[in-house]
Design an enzyme around this catalytic site. Structure first.
Site, PDB file in Angstrom:
ATOM      1  CG  HIS A 125     -30.545 -33.678 -12.352  1.00  0.00           C
ATOM      2  ND1 HIS A 125     -31.729 -34.377 -12.335  1.00  0.00           N
ATOM      3  CD2 HIS A 125     -30.533 -32.952 -11.195  1.00  0.00           C
ATOM      4  CE1 HIS A 125     -32.393 -34.095 -11.225  1.00  0.00           C
ATOM      5  NE2 HIS A 125     -31.677 -33.238 -10.507  1.00  0.00           N
ATOM      6  CD  GLU A 126     -27.369 -31.577  -9.598  1.00  0.00           C
ATOM      7  OE1 GLU A 126     -27.958 -30.548  -9.220  1.00  0.00           O
ATOM      8  OE2 GLU A 126     -27.674 -32.704  -9.185  1.00  0.00           O
ATOM      9  CG  HIS A 133     -31.807 -28.378 -10.605  1.00  0.00           C
ATOM     10  ND1 HIS A 133     -33.173 -28.454 -10.472  1.00  0.00           N
ATOM     11  CD2 HIS A 133     -31.319 -29.559 -10.141  1.00  0.00           C
ATOM     12  CE1 HIS A 133     -33.501 -29.639  -9.956  1.00  0.00           C
ATOM     13  NE2 HIS A 133     -32.401 -30.322  -9.745  1.00  0.00           N
ATOM     14  CE1 TYR A 171     -35.878 -29.222  -6.260  1.00  0.00           C
ATOM     15  CE2 TYR A 171     -35.449 -29.324  -3.901  1.00  0.00           C
ATOM     16  CZ  TYR A 171     -35.343 -29.871  -5.166  1.00  0.00           C
ATOM     17  OH  TYR A 171     -34.718 -31.095  -5.336  1.00  0.00           O
ATOM     18  CD  GLU A 226     -34.820 -32.846  -8.225  1.00  0.00           C
ATOM     19  OE1 GLU A 226     -34.305 -33.844  -8.775  1.00  0.00           O
ATOM     20  OE2 GLU A 226     -34.156 -31.883  -7.810  1.00  0.00           O
ATOM     21  CD  GLU A 275     -32.952 -47.040 -16.606  1.00  0.00           C
ATOM     22  OE1 GLU A 275     -33.058 -47.474 -15.456  1.00  0.00           O
ATOM     23  OE2 GLU A 275     -33.924 -46.909 -17.387  1.00  0.00           O
ATOM     24  CD  GLU A 331     -27.015 -44.196 -16.829  1.00  0.00           C
ATOM     25  OE1 GLU A 331     -26.758 -43.753 -17.965  1.00  0.00           O
ATOM     26  OE2 GLU A 331     -27.835 -43.650 -16.060  1.00  0.00           O
ATOM     27  CG  ASP A 349     -27.250 -54.867  -2.149  1.00  0.00           C
ATOM     28  OD1 ASP A 349     -27.194 -56.043  -1.762  1.00  0.00           O
ATOM     29  OD2 ASP A 349     -28.039 -54.019  -1.688  1.00  0.00           O
ATOM     30  CG  ASP A 365     -38.028 -35.680  -1.605  1.00  0.00           C
ATOM     31  OD1 ASP A 365     -37.022 -35.007  -1.872  1.00  0.00           O
ATOM     32  OD2 ASP A 365     -38.646 -36.357  -2.441  1.00  0.00           O
ATOM     33  CG  HIS A 380     -35.408 -35.686  -5.040  1.00  0.00           C
ATOM     34  ND1 HIS A 380     -35.380 -34.774  -4.003  1.00  0.00           N
ATOM     35  CD2 HIS A 380     -34.360 -35.355  -5.850  1.00  0.00           C
ATOM     36  CE1 HIS A 380     -34.363 -33.947  -4.174  1.00  0.00           C
ATOM     37  NE2 HIS A 380     -33.725 -34.283  -5.285  1.00  0.00           N
TER      38      HIS A 380
END
Length: 556
Positions: A379-380, A383, A394, A403, A419, A422, A432, A476, A481
């Protein structure tokens, strides 16, 4: 009752949800939900950034796919494109030839030689030098109103103003850049200096500041943070955050007092400056950062684990873009891939700062070390690819696309599921029920954990334009996002039909060939459809799958 976890730190253009500051196929939006500031600028924004998409049914043939022939085509077809005086108002930005034999000539709109921020037009020639299509965005207000591009303020003064406006520290990541542009903002085309300022510290920033070139006022600003001796490379080993055995490329280094050491420095790849991993030493002062070094070729300590995964995952992402798309590093030219680990104390984030990746260790409650996630690294690093290609602004829908493309390639590199994040969730968060950051397959299954963002929608990530979050830009960056999950879900649906490999080929082509800085969701649909046609043919199953995926999320 169990404690509900909330992401405590979120940065612009970081992986996490952030709270810092053909025919027309527009997405259908519910204007009644738009905040008043957006309503006030709607008419202006439409005229200042008008989408252009022309697909030729009977392509016009030229002797070659050159800028001059592209301009000749545009001159003959002003009625189709809406682009007036192209020989005067466009200047060449880039010429790209691809593996299909096509040539893509990219122009900046300009006035008196000064580029109009975000306004780009691309003319696409096929292998027979026929113009097949034109796309991009144009500012029609320029032609109607005209702009005085005279600057009375010096660039040095503008730089000082920009530095002050973002409270930049003395130490900067790299030399700031200053460019005179025409900047459309709040019902006026401003002649302004676009200043890029990048720094680390407690609140890292990759700021873009627009300073009026005559008054000296800051017009607009946003944080674009996308949250020795000769070395001989050899093989090493390490243990990752989750205990995985990693084979690494490392290098010998000689230190004056302690002799030979081993560094996480990989020079094994041809025409690549290196894959380098640094130790931020649990603070935010970059003056303390050093190349990550160990006493042996085995990096096995608990402190080593974050660095081992960052180094290993960087090579995995590099290999993906090289092997799948023929791209040599993030800039396509072999730039060094740098990662910094152990950033700050209990730092719950990872980000691309415009030059390198940075990973926090997490607080142990919500996140563990963020370098543990291969999809986080992908992901990074994506970018970084985006900043060297479409350079999607952005903010708002272009930012959400930024994103989304980062998430898509995150899921393509880390291909075990759809996903995101994760592998970086802490045990307490998992207990939780917080097991990932975003889900491309089922966006609604993930709660938007920040109350400020949740106030603008249903409280879960949207999967359809009917669920779009209409956020002001101070939340945001306009929902970059949260709203990215709509186009994420479209990508997932397309991938289910045609497979990951074809999805990656189509999306990479759209990103590098068709998208421009101000592209919105409907522009993305056009670009991705056209990319599928380019590669697999008109009427192909791949084109049909793209149409179906975007229809399913309400981008018509």
């Amino acid at each position: 009752m169990k404690k509900k976890f909330i992401i405590p730190v979120a940065l612009s253009s970081a992986l996490l949800v952030g709270s810092i500051p053909m025919n027309s196929v527009f997405a259908k939006l519910d204007d009644s939900k738009v905040v008043s500031s957006v309503q006030a600028s709607k008419k202006w924004n439409e005229k200042a950034s008008v989408p252009v998409f022309v697909k030729e049914r009977f392509a016009e043939k030229f002797s070659s796919g050159t800028p001059s022939n592209a301009v000749n085509y545009l001159k003959k077809n002003e009625g189709k494109t809406g682009i007036k005086n192209p020989e005067k108002n466009l200047k060449v930005k880039d010429i790209q030839k691809d593996e299909l034999g096509m040539t893509h000539v990219r122009f900046n709109q300009s006035i008196n030689g000064v580029s109009v921020e975000g306004a780009e037009i691309i003319v696409h020639f096929n292998k027979n030098n026929e113009v097949e299509s034109v796309n991009g965005r144009i500012n029609q207000m320029i032609a109607e109103d005209g702009v005085d591009t005279t600057a009375t303020l010096s660039s040095d003064t503008a730089l000082k103003t920009a530095l002050s406006s973002v409270k930049a520290p003395e130490e900067l990541t790299y030399e700031p850049t200053t460019e005179l542009v025409v900047y459309p903002f709040e019902e006026e085309n401003h002649t302004a200096y676009k200043v890029n300022v990048n720094f680390m510290g407690d609140e890292p920033g990759n700021w873009f500041v627009f300073v009026d070139a005559n008054t000296g006022n800051v017009i607009d600003k946003y944080n674009g943070l996308m949250h020795a001796d000769e070395m001989k490379t050899q093989k090493g080993v390490g243990k990752g955050v989750h205990g995985d055995h990693r084979e690494l490329h490392i290098s010998h280094v000689k230190e004056p007092k302690s002799g030979t050491k081993f560094a996480l420095a990989d020079y094994a790849h041809e025409n690549l400056e290196g894959i380098l991993t640094y130790d931020a030493k649990n603070d935010t002062d970059t003056r303390n950062d050093t190349l990550y070094v160990g006493d042996s070729a085995a990096f096995l300590s608990d402190y080593d684990r974050a660095a081992v995964d960052a180094h290993y995952n960087s090579e995995k992402v590099y290999d993906y873009f090289l092997n799948e798309h023929g791209r040599n590093s993030l800039d396509g030219k072999g730039m060094a891939i740098k990662s910094y680990v152990h950033y700050g104390s209990d730092y719950n984030n990872a980000f691309w700062n415009g030059a390198w990746m940075t990973y926090g260790d997490g607080d142990g409650k919500f996140f563990i070390s963020l370098s543990a996630g291969l999809d986080v690294a992908a992901h990074e690093m994506t970018h970084g690819v985006i900043s060297h290609t479409a350079n999607l602004v952005y903010r708002d829908q272009p930012g959400a696309l930024n994103e989304s493309f980062a998430d898509v390639f995150g899921a393509l590199v880390d291909d075990k599921d759809w996903e995101i994040g994760e592998d970086i969730m802490a045990p307490a968060a998992k207990a939780d029920g917080v097991t990932r950051l975003r889900s491309m397959s089922d966006p609604n299954s993930v709660i938007v954990s920040n109350a400020q963002r949740a106030a603008y929608g249903s409280g879960v990530y949207p999967a359809h334009m009917d669920e779009f979050y209409y956020m002001p830009r101070n939340v945001d960056n306009g929902g970059v996002h949260v709203n990215s999950s709509i186009t994420n879900h479209a990508a997932y649906l397309i991938g289910q039909e045609i497979g990951r490999q074809k999805l990656g080929q189509i999306y990479y082509r759209a990103l590098t060939v068709y998208l421009t800085p101000n592209s919105d969701f409907s522009d993305a649909r056009k670009a991705i459809v056209q990319s599928a046609i380019d590669i697999y043919g008109e009427g192909s199953a791949e084109e049909v799958a793209v149409h179906s995926g975007f229809d399913a999320v309400g981008i018509y």
